[in-house]
Design a protein around this motif. Structure first.
Motif, PDB file in Angstrom:
ATOM      1  N   GLY A  97       0.803  -1.214   0.000  1.00 19.08           N
ATOM      2  CA  GLY A  97       0.000   0.000   0.000  1.00 19.08           C
ATOM      3  C   GLY A  97       0.834   1.262   0.000  1.00 19.08           C
ATOM      4  N   LEU A  98       2.127   1.147  -0.302  1.00 20.26           N
ATOM      5  CA  LEU A  98       3.006   2.308  -0.424  1.00 20.26           C
ATOM      6  C   LEU A  98       3.151   2.647  -1.901  1.00 20.26           C
ATOM      7  CD1 LEU A  98       5.763   1.184   2.121  1.00 20.26           C
ATOM      8  CD2 LEU A  98       3.881   2.755   2.545  1.00 20.26           C
ATOM      9  N   SER A  99       3.712   3.829  -2.197  1.00 24.34           N
ATOM     10  CA  SER A  99       3.851   4.231  -3.593  1.00 24.34           C
ATOM     11  C   SER A  99       5.276   4.684  -3.870  1.00 24.34           C
ATOM     12  CB  SER A  99       2.858   5.352  -3.935  1.00 24.34           C
ATOM     13  OG  SER A  99       3.093   6.488  -3.121  1.00 24.34           O
ATOM     14  N   LEU A 100       5.633   4.633  -5.144  1.00 27.12           N
ATOM     15  CA  LEU A 100       6.977   5.029  -5.575  1.00 27.12           C
ATOM     16  C   LEU A 100       7.024   6.533  -5.786  1.00 27.12           C
ATOM     17  CD1 LEU A 100       9.761   3.874  -6.370  1.00 27.12           C
ATOM     18  CD2 LEU A 100       8.937   3.777  -8.721  1.00 27.12           C
ATOM     19  N   GLY A 101       8.026   7.193  -5.198  1.00 30.52           N
ATOM     20  CA  GLY A 101       8.193   8.628  -5.331  1.00 30.52           C
ATOM     21  C   GLY A 101       9.186   8.972  -6.433  1.00 30.52           C
ATOM     22  N   ALA A 102      10.092   9.903  -6.143  1.00 29.82           N
ATOM     23  CA  ALA A 102      11.069  10.355  -7.132  1.00 29.82           C
ATOM     24  C   ALA A 102      12.093   9.253  -7.398  1.00 29.82           C
ATOM     25  CB  ALA A 102      11.773  11.612  -6.635  1.00 29.82           C
ATOM     26  N   VAL A 103      12.491   9.127  -8.669  1.00 25.27           N
ATOM     27  CA  VAL A 103      13.508   8.164  -9.084  1.00 25.27           C
ATOM     28  C   VAL A 103      14.692   8.938  -9.648  1.00 25.27           C
ATOM     29  CG1 VAL A 103      14.047   6.200 -10.554  1.00 25.27           C
ATOM     30  CG2 VAL A 103      11.751   6.431  -9.590  1.00 25.27           C
ATOM     31  N   GLU A 104      15.835   8.809  -8.996  1.00 21.82           N
ATOM     32  CA  GLU A 104      17.036   9.509  -9.437  1.00 21.82           C
ATOM     33  C   GLU A 104      18.103   8.509  -9.856  1.00 21.82           C
ATOM     34  OE1 GLU A 104      18.325  12.054  -6.330  1.00 21.82           O
ATOM     35  OE2 GLU A 104      16.473  13.241  -6.263  1.00 21.82           O
ATOM     36  N   ASN A 105      19.069   9.004 -10.664  1.00 18.19           N
ATOM     37  CA  ASN A 105      20.171   8.170 -11.121  1.00 18.19           C
ATOM     38  C   ASN A 105      21.381   8.376 -10.218  1.00 18.19           C
ATOM     39  OD1 ASN A 105      18.661   7.222 -13.241  1.00 18.19           O
ATOM     40  ND2 ASN A 105      19.405   8.764 -14.680  1.00 18.19           N
ATOM     41  N   GLY A 106      22.068   7.286  -9.894  1.00 14.87           N
ATOM     42  CA  GLY A 106      23.287   7.348  -9.110  1.00 14.87           C
ATOM     43  C   GLY A 106      24.373   6.552  -9.795  1.00 14.87           C
ATOM     44  N   ASN A 107      25.560   6.516  -9.190  1.00 13.86           N
ATOM     45  CA  ASN A 107      26.670   5.780  -9.782  1.00 13.86           C
ATOM     46  C   ASN A 107      27.521   5.176  -8.683  1.00 13.86           C
ATOM     47  OD1 ASN A 107      28.626   4.759 -11.508  1.00 13.86           O
ATOM     48  ND2 ASN A 107      29.785   6.665 -11.548  1.00 13.86           N
ATOM     49  N   ASP A 108      27.465   3.861  -8.547  1.00 10.84           N
ATOM     50  CA  ASP A 108      28.288   3.140  -7.583  1.00 10.84           C
ATOM     51  C   ASP A 108      28.948   1.982  -8.316  1.00 10.84           C
ATOM     52  OD1 ASP A 108      29.431   1.673  -5.565  1.00 10.84           O
ATOM     53  OD2 ASP A 108      27.741   1.868  -4.189  1.00 10.84           O
ATOM     54  N   PRO A 109      30.251   2.091  -8.607  1.00  9.90           N
ATOM     55  CA  PRO A 109      30.929   1.036  -9.387  1.00  9.90           C
ATOM     56  C   PRO A 109      30.980  -0.306  -8.681  1.00  9.90           C
ATOM     57  CG  PRO A 109      32.528   2.600  -8.487  1.00  9.90           C
ATOM     58  CD  PRO A 109      31.170   3.174  -8.229  1.00  9.90           C
ATOM     59  N   ASP A 110      30.748  -0.342  -7.362  1.00 12.33           N
ATOM     60  CA  ASP A 110      30.803  -1.589  -6.620  1.00 12.33           C
ATOM     61  C   ASP A 110      29.461  -2.321  -6.593  1.00 12.33           C
ATOM     62  OD1 ASP A 110      33.490  -1.236  -5.960  1.00 12.33           O
ATOM     63  OD2 ASP A 110      32.968   0.034  -4.242  1.00 12.33           O
ATOM     64  N   LYS A 111      28.402  -1.710  -7.122  1.00 12.10           N
ATOM     65  CA  LYS A 111      27.071  -2.325  -7.125  1.00 12.10           C
ATOM     66  C   LYS A 111      26.659  -2.633  -8.567  1.00 12.10           C
ATOM     67  CE  LYS A 111      26.055  -1.866  -2.667  1.00 12.10           C
ATOM     68  NZ  LYS A 111      27.248  -1.185  -2.214  1.00 12.10           N
ATOM     69  N   PRO A 112      25.791  -3.635  -8.766  1.00  7.95           N
ATOM     70  CA  PRO A 112      25.325  -3.954 -10.119  1.00  7.95           C
ATOM     71  C   PRO A 112      24.547  -2.781 -10.726  1.00  7.95           C
ATOM     72  CG  PRO A 112      24.786  -5.707  -8.566  1.00  7.95           C
ATOM     73  CD  PRO A 112      25.250  -4.546  -7.752  1.00  7.95           C
ATOM     74  N   SER A 113      24.508  -2.771 -12.039  1.00  3.24           N
ATOM     75  CA  SER A 113      23.777  -1.718 -12.736  1.00  3.24           C
ATOM     76  C   SER A 113      22.278  -1.960 -12.642  1.00  3.24           C
ATOM     77  CB  SER A 113      24.202  -1.677 -14.204  1.00  3.24           C
ATOM     78  OG  SER A 113      23.561  -0.626 -14.883  1.00  3.24           O
ATOM     79  N   ASP A 114      21.506  -0.876 -12.678  1.00  3.28           N
ATOM     80  CA  ASP A 114      20.039  -0.909 -12.729  1.00  3.28           C
ATOM     81  C   ASP A 114      19.403  -1.473 -11.459  1.00  3.28           C
ATOM     82  OD1 ASP A 114      20.052   0.127 -15.328  1.00  3.28           O
ATOM     83  OD2 ASP A 114      20.295  -1.864 -16.192  1.00  3.28           O
ATOM     84  N   VAL A 115      20.065  -1.368 -10.318  1.00  3.50           N
ATOM     85  CA  VAL A 115      19.456  -1.746  -9.048  1.00  3.50           C
ATOM     86  C   VAL A 115      19.442  -0.528  -8.127  1.00  3.50           C
ATOM     87  CG1 VAL A 115      20.212  -4.137  -9.226  1.00  3.50           C
ATOM     88  CG2 VAL A 115      21.613  -2.515  -7.962  1.00  3.50           C
ATOM     89  N   ILE A 116      18.585  -0.589  -7.111  1.00  3.53           N
ATOM     90  CA  ILE A 116      18.451   0.535  -6.171  1.00  3.53           C
ATOM     91  C   ILE A 116      19.622   0.508  -5.188  1.00  3.53           C
ATOM     92  CG2 ILE A 116      16.995   1.505  -4.348  1.00  3.53           C
ATOM     93  CD1 ILE A 116      14.598   0.235  -5.811  1.00  3.53           C
ATOM     94  N   ILE A 117      20.281   1.689  -5.036  1.00  2.00           N
ATOM     95  CA  ILE A 117      21.424   1.762  -4.127  1.00  2.00           C
ATOM     96  C   ILE A 117      21.120   2.604  -2.889  1.00  2.00           C
ATOM     97  CG2 ILE A 117      23.167   1.339  -5.895  1.00  2.00           C
ATOM     98  CD1 ILE A 117      23.566   4.311  -6.195  1.00  2.00           C
ATOM     99  N   SER A 118      20.041   3.380  -2.898  1.00  3.38           N
ATOM    100  CA  SER A 118      19.631   4.112  -1.694  1.00  3.38           C
ATOM    101  C   SER A 118      18.158   4.463  -1.797  1.00  3.38           C
ATOM    102  CB  SER A 118      20.475   5.371  -1.487  1.00  3.38           C
ATOM    103  OG  SER A 118      20.252   6.306  -2.522  1.00  3.38           O
ATOM    104  N   GLN A 119      17.562   4.805  -0.650  1.00  6.26           N
ATOM    105  CA  GLN A 119      16.143   5.134  -0.621  1.00  6.26           C
ATOM    106  C   GLN A 119      15.870   6.145   0.476  1.00  6.26           C
ATOM    107  OE1 GLN A 119      15.221   0.918   0.744  1.00  6.26           O
ATOM    108  NE2 GLN A 119      13.668   2.035   1.898  1.00  6.26           N
ATOM    109  N   SER A 120      14.745   6.836   0.362  1.00  9.23           N
ATOM    110  CA  SER A 120      14.330   7.808   1.371  1.00  9.23           C
ATOM    111  C   SER A 120      12.793   7.829   1.412  1.00  9.23           C
ATOM    112  CB  SER A 120      14.854   9.202   1.037  1.00  9.23           C
ATOM    113  OG  SER A 120      14.385  10.155   1.970  1.00  9.23           O
ATOM    114  N   PRO A 121      12.174   7.613   2.610  1.00  9.56           N
ATOM    115  CA  PRO A 121      12.784   7.297   3.905  1.00  9.56           C
ATOM    116  C   PRO A 121      13.498   5.947   3.872  1.00  9.56           C
ATOM    117  CG  PRO A 121      10.495   7.987   4.153  1.00  9.56           C
ATOM    118  CD  PRO A 121      10.697   7.726   2.707  1.00  9.56           C
TER     119      PRO A 121
END
Length: 619
Positions: free
Chosen positions: A435-459
């Motif tokens: 019952g939650l919803s998706l808010g803003a989606v931003e692009n980030g860059n972390d070479p140690d994490k796979p591409s196209d996955v979520i690396i942070s969230q708020s809250p």
């Protein structure tokens, strides 16, 4: 196997279990820095290509299941001839171990465990997945008292290839449904029968059928009658016994239509009315268990178990007498407490539904009525507003009667899930379910994490939220990197080259049947090709055998310009044996050089004049 790293990602720590079709290891996911369980198929299954295809398909389907009572599947892969599945690591013990160490499991505890297993099956059946191998060995009881079902997918894959001619199924024959034993069509009712056997064993500490061989036990499932569980445990109520025997009908059409119906009947049959304790909010195993302070495994509270067993063993007439006496006491208390029944004054109860609780209390007290308020969470009614009242509006009551008001305390709160490591689609699906919803989606860059996955969230995960809260996320959009040229390298050298670029080996295929661990195996092609730019973190390789006998010949023709001074000319040949200088001399202007060259395997010729490369080609 200890210390081995699968696909440059999963480091094997130690072996923690073994079964008829796979060994289970504790491992570390180097990429996500977490402990996981890796189930590695035995070699006899790894050599069966048809089974491997089914195994990967079923594991991928099971990986979509998300439920508190299901062990999550994270990944499925292959490293050389090692086929594996990566799962959530769960600390605790199997239900089989728990049954063996607890010969007298309280009925309440057994039913709660069965309901938790049923909840897991309910989620799987809703997604079109049948487990096919429900048994205590595949049920885990965690150290914090949760019930988790494992081996979704892998059991389905092995069932699709055979019924009772494999060791893994022979080990499960005590819990095998009649249709499985007969090789008939398998449906969701197959899991209902197996769950019934598991509950039967918990309640009685016996299995319904025993025999000298697995085949004889399977025949009893197809032809024999289930002994009534009260034969071994007279404390089982008639309603619970009939519920269990319905689930264990030989004919699938006579069983419950769904596992949801079975769960509902279990709740009604047991009712948890004989317990002097409050019914837990959920049916988790923790309701009647607690962890030992020194050992990491749950045990049943002996005091609670003895009280529940004592009450359950009482004759039915004493229970009914106690219930009637309790009802009489409650009625007398209500008669003298809920109102002035000797008063001649009749009061018509006003309608206060929808009003603020303060206004409602004032209105009722002015009419010489008492007020009782209970608060509940509501997503539809504002906080502090009356949702319902008892007695209802218009009822005539005596003075001093208590009017019960149910008041909203606002939207229910929930804990925000951890979305890190999920794809955008996976995150949307999880948020929708909550019952939650998706808010803003931003692009980030972390070479140690796979591409196209979520690396942070708020809250952040673990924070409290109400229904409809928007969760902002950052997606890892890795910068493109240049893929190195791996052609001609051994697999070991290719892996090291990719690791230096924070890339890893994807699928490995053979062009000529060469094994990945063959000493003459080399990379013959790659995808993406060497020099290409990519933001993916894997490179797929094709290997072949390195030729040691094929010799290649060629000629180098170079003409030095007539103008100018003499030039220094060098000719190099690089082949499978290394780099060689075949010509090195100072040549006068206008001269022509004709030089025969040769090499073994992959041969490259390079011509250098006065330190500059003027020709670089393969023979």
């Amino acid at each position: 196997m200890t210390g081995k790293i699968l696909d440059s990602r999963y480091e094997i720590i130690k072996k923690i279990g073994s079964g008829g079709m796979a060994d289970v290891y504790m491992a570390k996911d180097i990429l996500l820095d977490r402990i996981v369980a890796v189930k590695i198929l035995h070699s006899n299954f790894a050599e069966d290509n048809d089974f491997i295809v089914r195994f990967r398909h079923e594991a991928q389907s099971a990986g979509k299941l998300t439920h508190p009572n299901i062990v999550g599947i994270y990944d499925v892969g292959c490293d050389g001839d090692i086929h594996y599945i990566v799962m959530e690591y769960v600390e605790g013990e199997t239900l089989k171990q728990y049954i063996q160490s607890h010969p007298n499991i309280p009925i309440d505890t057994a039913v709660r465990i069965a309901i938790s297993i049923g909840n897991a099956l309910e989620e799987a059946h809703a997604n079109g997945i049948i487990h096919c191998d429900i048994k205590p060995h595949n049920i885990l009881l965690t150290t914090n008292g949760k019930v988790k079902v494992t081996d979704f997918g892998i059991a389905r894959a092995i069932n699709s290839s055979t019924v009772i001619d494999k060791q893994s199924i022979l080990g499960s024959v005590h819990y095998l449904s009649p249709e499985q034993a007969a090789g008939d069509k398998i449906t969701a009712k197959t899991d209902i029968y197996s769950l019934g056997i598991v509950l039967y064993e918990m309640l009685t500490h016996h299995l319904p059928f025993e025999g000298e061989t697995a085949v004889s036990i399977a025949l009893q499932h197809m032809q024999g009658d289930i002994p009534r569980p009260t034969k071994y445990n007279p404390a089982i109520s008639p309603m619970l016994e009939e519920c269990l025997l319905t689930a264990l009908q030989r004919d699938p059409d006579k069983r419950y239509d769904s596992v949801s119906d079975f769960i509902s009947e279990l709740k009604i049959a047991q009712g948890f009315t004989t317990s002097i304790y409050n019914k837990p909010a959920s049916h988790d195993f923790t309701a009647l268990t607690r962890p030992l302070p020194t050992k990491q495994k749950p045990i049943v509270l002996e005091k609670d178990g003895k009280v529940a067993t004592f009450i359950a063993n009482l004759p039915q007439k004493y229970i009914w007498i106690a219930m009637v006496a309790l009802f009489a006491i409650c009625f007398a208390w209500a008669f003298f407490t809920f109102g002035n029944f000797w008063s001649a004054e009749n009061i018509s109860v006003p309608n206060v539904v929808g009003k603020p609780v303060e206004v409602a209390e004032t209105s009722l007290k002015k009419l010489n009525l008492k007020v009782s308020v209970d608060e509940i969470a509501s997503d539809d009614v504002p906080s502090g507003q009356v949702i319902s009242q008892t007695p209802p509006a218009g009822t005539n009551v005596k003075a001093q009667r208590i009017i019960h008001l149910t008041v909203s305390k606002g939207g229910s709160t929930m804990l925000i899930p951890d979305l890190k490591g999920l794809t955008l689609e996976q995150a949307k699906e999880r948020l929708d379910k909550m019952g939650l919803s998706l808010g803003a989606v931003e692009n980030g860059n972390d070479p140690d994490k796979p591409s196209d996955v979520i690396i942070s969230q708020s809250p952040d995960s673990g924070a409290k939220a109400t229904k409809g809260t928007r969760i902002n996320i950052v997606i890892n959009m890795r910068q493109k990197v240049s893929v190195p040229n791996l052609t001609g390298m051994s697999l070991s050298d290719a892996r090291n080259s990719l690791l230096s670029m924070k890339l890893s080996v994807g699928t490995i295929t053979s062009s000529d049947g060469t094994a990945a661990d063959a000493p003459n195996a080399v990379v013959v092609s790659q995808d993406p090709a060497g020099g290409e730019q990519t933001n993916f973190n894997v490179v797929n390789l094709t290997i072949g055998s390195k030729s040691k006998s094929q010799k290649k010949n060629g000629t180098v023709n170079i003409t030095i310009p007539k103008e100018g001074n003499a030039r220094q000319v060098e000719i190099y040949v690089t082949d499978d044996t290394g780099k060689h200088t075949v010509y090195n001399a100072k040549v006068n202007a206008g001269s022509t050089i004709n030089k025969d060259v040769s090499g073994v395997g992959n041969v490259r010729v390079q011509v250098v004049i006065d330190g500059s490369v003027v020709q670089d080609r393969e023979l």
